[in-house]
Design an enzyme around this catalytic site. Structure first.
Site, short mmCIF file in Angstrom:
data_model
loop_
_atom_site.label_atom_id
_atom_site.label_comp_id
_atom_site.label_asym_id
_atom_site.label_seq_id
_atom_site.Cartn_x
_atom_site.Cartn_y
_atom_site.Cartn_z
N GLY A 1 -15.98 -13.45 0.90
CA GLY A 1 -16.36 -12.12 0.21
C GLY A 1 -15.94 -11.98 -1.15
O GLY A 1 -15.11 -11.42 -1.62
N GLU B 1 -9.44 -13.47 -4.07
CA GLU B 1 -10.13 -13.10 -2.89
C GLU B 1 -10.88 -14.15 -1.91
O GLU B 1 -10.81 -15.19 -2.10
CB GLU B 1 -11.60 -12.14 -3.31
CG GLU B 1 -12.55 -12.69 -4.28
CD GLU B 1 -13.58 -11.88 -4.80
OE1 GLU B 1 -13.49 -10.58 -4.40
OE2 GLU B 1 -14.31 -12.55 -5.42
N ASP C 1 -17.18 -10.71 -3.93
CA ASP C 1 -17.97 -9.91 -4.59
C ASP C 1 -17.41 -9.55 -6.02
O ASP C 1 -17.89 -9.13 -6.99
CB ASP C 1 -18.16 -8.57 -3.98
CG ASP C 1 -16.59 -7.97 -3.65
OD1 ASP C 1 -16.22 -6.80 -4.13
OD2 ASP C 1 -15.83 -8.38 -2.88
N SER D 1 -8.88 -0.47 6.55
CA SER D 1 -8.76 -1.39 7.66
C SER D 1 -7.56 -1.64 7.96
O SER D 1 -7.30 -2.56 9.28
CB SER D 1 -9.23 -2.91 7.14
OG SER D 1 -8.24 -3.30 6.21
N LYS E 1 0.81 -1.08 -0.05
CA LYS E 1 -0.18 -0.01 0.08
C LYS E 1 0.82 1.25 0.03
O LYS E 1 0.39 2.39 -0.49
CB LYS E 1 -0.98 0.19 1.23
CG LYS E 1 -2.00 -1.17 1.26
CD LYS E 1 -3.20 -0.57 0.18
CE LYS E 1 -4.55 -1.47 0.31
NZ LYS E 1 -5.58 -1.00 -0.61
N SER F 1 1.26 -9.60 -0.29
CA SER F 1 0.58 -8.38 -0.19
C SER F 1 1.10 -7.51 1.09
O SER F 1 1.35 -6.32 1.09
CB SER F 1 -0.84 -8.07 -0.40
OG SER F 1 -1.69 -8.83 0.72
#
Length: 340
Positions: free
Chosen positions: A229, A225, A231, A99, A74, A325
């Protein structure tokens, strides 16, 4: 491991008409981000495991973003975005919701660039991530992720204080910054056949897809994912962004409710399919990293490894890139995942 493997053939993206790409970041934006990040972001190592190679019959290359500044990829997107602020924006400061990892990335980047930062974080975010965000100098505002809307809270605070809101994934500069990790990976390894990338809101996957497609045009790109979840998987199957309730999963970095519009547009154009991993498979991955590779990886960071081992992909004799990640996990929680 329990659960049936998910076969990519069942998850192919339906043919859709792409929207105008005018507002989307490009590989040229990724290349520009490399220049901005030079001397600020770490060039993280590429790690190998002969044990895993033998198990899969493949050559697997892990891009270890758990060794990035603040412990996750990030930082790349956050610093790239904040480095483009005007003087007036820097004076007023930045606001973000996250988060944990985007929170720390924005807080650290803001400190390096000399601007104030406010971060909206769920009250149940890992204590280590909240502490680190405050430690970087940011003000933290907490909320209940299961009952409150973080985006509404963030927009309200940003408007009241005149701050610039930088979302965790649906922002062109953030996406471009994240793509620099895969650019480095392919520079170090040469062309890859398959790329596996953790998927929450899609910033890492979107940026990775831009870099991978430019540097290895024939590569197969998969997002991964949490099973609880999915999506992103549903969105690609339906050809539109699907919204879900906040998923309950160990992968706290991927507890998003929907993809961003920018990330969805890139992903549906470049990504072959979205795979899922169960929490049990993530625990197995965290243990593998600790026992075999001697590194700390958070559950979200193990999504790519879980897919490589359990998603039914044919990886035999292929060169496979896997994004780790991040590694920001409370040590007590990490120990419990290891069975200690």
């Amino acid at each position: 491991m329990t659960g049936l493997p998910v076969h990519p053939a069942d998850l192919e993206i339906p043919s859709v008409t792409s929207p105008s790409p005018a507002s989307l970041p490009t590989y040229e934006d990724v290349a520009a981000a490399v220049t901005r990040l030079h001397g600020h972001a770490h060039r993280t190592p590429v790690l190998r495991s002969s044990t895993l190679d033998a198990r899969l019959g493949a050559q697997v290359f892990f891009k270890a973003e758990n060794f990035q500044r603040m412990g996750a990829f990030k930082f790349r997107g956050a610093f790239n975005a904040l480095s483009r602020f005007s003087d007036s924006q820097r004076k007023a400061g930045v606001l973000a919701f996250s988060s944990g990892n985007h929170a720390q990335a924005i807080a650290l980047s803001a400190r390096l660039l000399g601007m104030p930062a406010v971060i909206v974080m769920p009250e149940d975010a890992p204590a280590a991530k909240i502490a680190a965000t405050r430690g970087y100098g940011a003000e933290v505002v907490t909320y209940d992720r299961y009952t409150a809307d973080r985006e509404v809270i963030s927009r309200q605070i940003a408007a009241e204080r005149g701050m610039t809101l930088i979302p965790p994934y649906d922002h062109a500069d953030v996406i471009a910054g994240q793509g620099t990790a895969v650019r480095e990976l392919i520079e170090d390894t040469g062309p890859l056949d398959v790329l596996l990338v953790p998927l929450g809101g899609g910033g890492l996957l979107g940026g990775s897809a831009l870099a991978a497609r430019a540097l290895a045009p024939a590569i197969e790109i998969y997002g991964v994912e949490p099973e609880a979840g999915n999506d992103g998987q549903q969105s690609l199957q339906r050809g539109e962004i699907v919204h879900i309730d906040t998923p309950r999963t160990l992968a706290d970095g991927a507890q998003t409710q929907h993809l961003g519009q920018l990330t969805f547009d890139i992903i549906r154009r470049e990504v072959k399919a979205v795979l899922t991993a169960s929490d049990a498979q993530l625990v197995e991955g965290v243990r593998f990293f600790a026992e075999r590779m001697k590194i700390v990886v958070e559950p979200t960071g193990a999504l790519g490894l879980a897919a490589a081992c359990h998603a039914g992909l044919d990886l035999c004799d292929k060169r496979v890139g896997v994004l780790i990640s991040g590694g920001n996990v409370d040590l007590a929680r990490w120990a419990s995942l290891l069975g200690g």
